[in-house]
Design a protein around this motif. Sequence first.
Motif, PDB file in Angstrom:
ATOM      1  N   TYR A 229      -6.899  14.673  62.494  1.00  0.00           N
ATOM      2  CA  TYR A 229      -8.077  15.242  61.829  1.00  0.00           C
ATOM      3  C   TYR A 229      -8.766  14.132  61.037  1.00  0.00           C
ATOM      4  O   TYR A 229      -8.106  13.230  60.513  1.00  0.00           O
ATOM      5  CB  TYR A 229      -7.643  16.367  60.887  1.00  0.00           C
ATOM      6  CG  TYR A 229      -8.798  17.075  60.217  1.00  0.00           C
ATOM      7  CD1 TYR A 229      -9.565  18.005  60.905  1.00  0.00           C
ATOM      8  CD2 TYR A 229      -9.136  16.802  58.888  1.00  0.00           C
ATOM      9  CE1 TYR A 229     -10.624  18.650  60.301  1.00  0.00           C
ATOM     10  CE2 TYR A 229     -10.201  17.440  58.273  1.00  0.00           C
ATOM     11  CZ  TYR A 229     -10.945  18.360  58.982  1.00  0.00           C
ATOM     12  OH  TYR A 229     -12.001  18.985  58.386  1.00  0.00           O
ATOM     13  N   PRO A 230     -10.116  14.176  60.922  1.00  0.00           N
ATOM     14  CA  PRO A 230     -10.829  13.196  60.079  1.00  0.00           C
ATOM     15  C   PRO A 230     -10.614  13.520  58.596  1.00  0.00           C
ATOM     16  O   PRO A 230     -11.306  14.349  58.018  1.00  0.00           O
ATOM     17  CB  PRO A 230     -12.292  13.363  60.497  1.00  0.00           C
ATOM     18  CG  PRO A 230     -12.387  14.741  61.075  1.00  0.00           C
ATOM     19  CD  PRO A 230     -11.057  15.031  61.692  1.00  0.00           C
TER      20      PRO A 230
ATOM     21  N   ASN B 180      -9.251   9.018  60.617  1.00  0.00           N
ATOM     22  CA  ASN B 180      -8.590   9.876  61.597  1.00  0.00           C
ATOM     23  C   ASN B 180      -7.079   9.666  61.526  1.00  0.00           C
ATOM     24  O   ASN B 180      -6.579   8.619  61.957  1.00  0.00           O
ATOM     25  CB  ASN B 180      -9.114   9.577  63.006  1.00  0.00           C
ATOM     26  CG  ASN B 180     -10.511  10.116  63.223  1.00  0.00           C
ATOM     27  OD1 ASN B 180     -10.806  11.245  62.840  1.00  0.00           O
ATOM     28  ND2 ASN B 180     -11.371   9.320  63.819  1.00  0.00           N
TER      29      ASN B 180
END
Length: 247
Positions: free
Chosen positions: A180-181, A192
Amino acid sequence: MGKYIAYFDYLGYQKFIENCEPARLRERIGHLLRDIEVAMGDGQYSLSPRGHLIADISTSRINCLAISDTVIFSTQDDSIESLREILKVAKKFNFQSIFFNMPVRGVIVYDQYEMISSQTKNPQGSVYSANMIYGKGLVYAHVKAESLNWAGTVVDDSVINKIGEFGDVDESLRPYAKIYPIPYKVEPYIRNEYALRLLEDNQSEASIKNMSNNVVDSFSRDNKPTDNERVQTLTNNTLEFLRSHLE
């Protein structure tokens, strides 16, 4: 030998202390400790001497030190079995805190970490309590956790690199985490990385809406103010991650 460390800070802890009466503080501290023990107990319970049902942590191999607004879980070695156990404990603790107790920001790292913990009482009733923690892993985990701009937990590259020594990274982390960012307060502001899942993927809109209400309640619980930009940013970033579980 390095160890796996799961380092957490409670968000809004100072305001919680300032805005609650002593009786409420004692009750809520009990809730925080309960959730730590439940995460370590992995669903096992036993009866206390007073006949209360409590989490059974007798078979846990995870060390834990809770000091004020900081909770640190650590392993005794760097085996794959220890990694799986601390990931399971951290995921449960992260979930319970963010949705039902007090939001946390956390990071799981692999590095040097040691803990000395003891308590003695002299004949005069004075208590000497030694809780010393040290190691480069502690400093690194603290700095990284402080830089996070949400309530959530990141799996650091030090853990990723260690997993790569004995297995497939994605396969090992898939039950616990997803790419996930991640939002940070410092550059680079988006990175990320693997983050501990809050829910399984493919959630319904209704489920996400219900759990979003829980997140908002968690940020405001215990008379914590939510009308400032900082808290709103943390809340919104957390809700954005929650919505990623729709996919």
